[in-house]
Design a protein around this motif. Sequence first.
Motif, PDB file in Angstrom:
ATOM      1  N   ARG A 182       0.760  -1.135   0.166  1.00 46.83           N
ATOM      2  CA  ARG A 182       0.037  -0.099  -0.046  1.00 46.83           C
ATOM      3  C   ARG A 182       0.846   1.163   0.131  1.00 46.83           C
ATOM      4  N   ASN A 183       2.109   1.144   0.203  1.00 50.38           N
ATOM      5  CA  ASN A 183       2.949   2.366   0.138  1.00 50.38           C
ATOM      6  C   ASN A 183       3.353   2.686  -0.901  1.00 50.38           C
ATOM      7  N   ASP A 184       3.169   1.740  -2.254  1.00 47.88           N
ATOM      8  CA  ASP A 184       3.700   2.147  -3.467  1.00 47.88           C
ATOM      9  C   ASP A 184       2.446   2.709  -4.336  1.00 47.88           C
ATOM     10  N   PRO A 185       2.259   4.204  -4.411  1.00 46.10           N
ATOM     11  CA  PRO A 185       1.273   4.543  -5.218  1.00 46.10           C
ATOM     12  C   PRO A 185       0.925   4.005  -6.613  1.00 46.10           C
ATOM     13  N   TYR A 204      -3.322  11.419  -0.462  1.00 44.33           N
ATOM     14  CA  TYR A 204      -3.569  12.324  -1.363  1.00 44.33           C
ATOM     15  C   TYR A 204      -3.145  12.476  -2.797  1.00 44.33           C
ATOM     16  N   ASP A 205      -2.272  11.241  -2.813  1.00 41.94           N
ATOM     17  CA  ASP A 205      -1.729  11.095  -4.073  1.00 41.94           C
ATOM     18  C   ASP A 205      -2.757  10.915  -5.226  1.00 41.94           C
ATOM     19  N   PHE A 206      -2.982  11.684  -6.575  1.00 42.47           N
ATOM     20  CA  PHE A 206      -3.652  11.283  -7.352  1.00 42.47           C
ATOM     21  C   PHE A 206      -4.030   9.656  -7.944  1.00 42.47           C
ATOM     22  N   ARG A 207      -2.609   9.258  -7.889  1.00 42.38           N
ATOM     23  CA  ARG A 207      -2.779   7.941  -8.445  1.00 42.38           C
ATOM     24  C   ARG A 207      -3.417   7.018  -7.701  1.00 42.38           C
ATOM     25  N   VAL A 208      -3.742   7.104  -6.440  1.00 45.12           N
ATOM     26  CA  VAL A 208      -4.295   6.350  -5.402  1.00 45.12           C
ATOM     27  C   VAL A 208      -5.632   6.796  -5.294  1.00 45.12           C
ATOM     28  N   ARG A 209      -5.936   8.316  -4.969  1.00 39.99           N
ATOM     29  CA  ARG A 209      -7.219   8.608  -4.583  1.00 39.99           C
ATOM     30  C   ARG A 209      -8.163   8.681  -5.758  1.00 39.99           C
ATOM     31  N   ASP A 252     -14.708  14.437   2.639  1.00 44.64           N
ATOM     32  CA  ASP A 252     -13.619  15.002   2.507  1.00 44.64           C
ATOM     33  C   ASP A 252     -13.340  15.615   1.057  1.00 44.64           C
ATOM     34  N   LEU A 253     -13.844  14.548   0.332  1.00 37.63           N
ATOM     35  CA  LEU A 253     -13.487  14.620  -1.148  1.00 37.63           C
ATOM     36  C   LEU A 253     -14.216  15.838  -1.910  1.00 37.63           C
ATOM     37  N   LEU A 254     -15.336  16.444  -0.990  1.00 36.96           N
ATOM     38  CA  LEU A 254     -15.869  17.415  -1.507  1.00 36.96           C
ATOM     39  C   LEU A 254     -15.007  18.863  -1.542  1.00 36.96           C
ATOM     40  N   LEU A 255     -13.923  18.894  -0.518  1.00 34.97           N
ATOM     41  CA  LEU A 255     -12.977  19.791  -0.661  1.00 34.97           C
ATOM     42  C   LEU A 255     -11.836  19.770  -1.367  1.00 34.97           C
ATOM     43  N   GLU A 256     -11.836  18.556  -2.403  1.00 34.64           N
ATOM     44  CA  GLU A 256     -10.931  18.494  -3.407  1.00 34.64           C
ATOM     45  C   GLU A 256     -10.556  19.761  -4.233  1.00 34.64           C
ATOM     46  N   ASN A 257      -9.334  20.289  -4.388  1.00 38.30           N
ATOM     47  CA  ASN A 257      -9.006  21.190  -5.517  1.00 38.30           C
ATOM     48  C   ASN A 257      -8.992  20.689  -6.881  1.00 38.30           C
ATOM     49  N   ARG A 258      -8.934  19.143  -6.847  1.00 36.73           N
ATOM     50  CA  ARG A 258      -9.027  18.616  -8.223  1.00 36.73           C
ATOM     51  C   ARG A 258     -10.053  18.131  -8.636  1.00 36.73           C
ATOM     52  N   GLU A 259     -10.880  18.871  -9.803  1.00 31.74           N
ATOM     53  CA  GLU A 259     -12.212  19.010 -10.004  1.00 31.74           C
ATOM     54  C   GLU A 259     -12.650  17.579 -10.257  1.00 31.74           C
ATOM     55  N   VAL A 260     -11.726  16.728 -10.928  1.00 33.80           N
ATOM     56  CA  VAL A 260     -12.232  15.369 -11.650  1.00 33.80           C
ATOM     57  C   VAL A 260     -12.436  14.474 -10.357  1.00 33.80           C
ATOM     58  N   ILE A 261     -11.953  14.625  -9.518  1.00 33.86           N
ATOM     59  CA  ILE A 261     -12.114  13.849  -7.921  1.00 33.86           C
ATOM     60  C   ILE A 261     -13.471  14.473  -7.407  1.00 33.86           C
TER      61      ILE A 261
END
Length: 673
Positions: free
Chosen positions: A76-79, A137-142, A176-185
């Motif tokens: 799980r530590n490898d994104p 927070y890493d986009f590759r995971v979230r 918490d995802l509603l506070l994301e600044n990355r709109e796609v998420i």
Amino acid sequence: MEYFRSGLKSVFGGTSFWKPTDGTRNERLVSRVSTSTLLEDRRDACRALKALSKKYRLEVGAQGMDVLRQVLELDRNDPDIVGYCLDTLCNVTSKEIFEEEGENDINMKVNVGEQFTEMFLKNSENITLVLSFLEEYDFRVRWPAVKLLTSLIDSKPKEIQDIILVSPMGVSKLMDLLLENREVIRNSALILLINLTKSNANIQKIVAFENAFDRLFDIIKEEGGTDGGIVVEDCLLLMLNLLKNNTSNINFFKEGSYIQKLAPMFILPPNLEEIGWSPQKISNFHCLLELIRTLVSPNNPVQIITACQKTMRNTDLLEALCNILMASGVPADILTETINTVGEVIRGNLTNQEYFANVLAPSNPPRPAIVVLLMSMVNEKQPFTLRCAVLYCFECFLFKNEIGQELVIQTLLPSNAGNTTLTTGQLLCSGLFSNDYLSNWFSAVALSHCLIENPAQKEQLLRVLLATNLGAQPHTSKLQAKLGILMLLANWMAYCPPAVKIFLNVPGAMAFLTAQTSASEYDNNEELLQGLCAFVMGLCVAFNDNSVPNYSKENLSQLIEKRVTTETYSKKLGEMSRHEVYAKAAKQPQIRAKHSSELLLEFEFCKLFKVLEGVIIQALGIQRDLSNGISELSLSERENALLLQYKELIREQDKKLQELQKISTISRRKIKN
């Protein structure tokens, strides 16, 4: 791996759906994932499985699902590797049929994605594990974690809801995802929450108390309000999910001053006609109007409705809605829904009803908004749904509003004032006697609402010349027009002996009712007409003061018994409440008709019928001679009711006596033996 394979055998009847070569290749990759000691090797194998997971979904899912889950825990530590695994699981469990799968794939016959979803959910810890990746927070995971949860809930919403509800901080992680600044998420999280909150009051409450409304209003503001894109619509849809049939959240919404935040959204720009309405703006507005109606729905507790209505008046939201009603360039469907919304904002609230009565249309000369709306209702060229909305709004205006009822009836009464302005009464009369059968129905129902629970206005209406025309045989051959006029008569004569007296004096009135009630053949909802005629005949008995010699209670009862027969009459009356049209109309105050042919009965009449059907049956009870030579029908209603109580008491006592006699007989037999 064996666990998933055995599951697949039970679903598909075996594992012969993939080619040996494909199975071997996937098996090698799965083996590399599970046995390689180097992280790079495992990562490369997971990347390859992801690439194959759309085309060879069945093979990858059957052979690799268990291994992929292990990787999520151990690496799980490898994104990168986590992202590959989540994406692969997302493809495997998706309901979507991918182009890569081909037309002859097993997924065309059996939805493999749903089957894999079911297997994945058998262990609830799998969802807890995926939820934990939302904290990364890493986009590759979230991002793939959000996609996987969305895919799973799309297939098995109830199961996911149950798991997330008991998962520690499960809802909080999603919020918490509603506070994301990355709109796609953030935007995907909105869709995920919309699906998660459907028909689950507990999750709805948690989401609401997790500051959902504030976050949603912030997103709406960022996206440009009602002029924004589909994200605004998603925010409003999520709000709707949180509020529909959830009085706790509605109360929270009201007390949190969120209605005040809705009010500015209804203010139209001055140059709207030039700008126009985009399709997305129309969709956003529909959601907004539905949101308002959810807060003041007649199905809500009265205290909540009243509080919301008061807030909507005090925040000028009602004023903004009325401005939309009178504005030009508003699309027909938005105008229709706004009329319905205004109706429910004023329904049963005297202050709001008075405000609406004083709204003027920007015409020359200015006319009351009610008059302008009624002009649309009796105009056969207007859209059908718009005319239905105006009737509902007018009914809401009159609901528990004796002052409003009186004002309308006053416009029907003879006057020496010489007033030449168009009035509500004149419009209703013109609709009642027009050649348009829908105008007949709309006007008759509208006029009947002026009389509900208002005996004074029933008697006032007797002063109008209209009464003699109403009592005669309906002037149209259209079933709907006849039903409308008969419902008006029923509302008028119920609890009003003077109206019954006037009706009984109309030549041919009883002959028409008798002929319809005794008719033996019917089709195309004619049974409703016959049942309604039977009901009106019954009202003539139940509320008869015996002031018309030829049509006293006793004479009418004998007429029904001889000309119709008691059995036929009871059957015709009973068919009303058993009819599907009655059941549909009795569900809710608003008329839900898609086509004009569906306009037959309406809500308030159904309520009246339900209350008075038993009264009529009692008044028309089969005559039985009593010991003193009188009949039940010659008794007053009060005496008859008292007599029925005594009869019931005697029946109960007789039943108890018989039971005691049985017990006594059994006891004597035991003693003898």
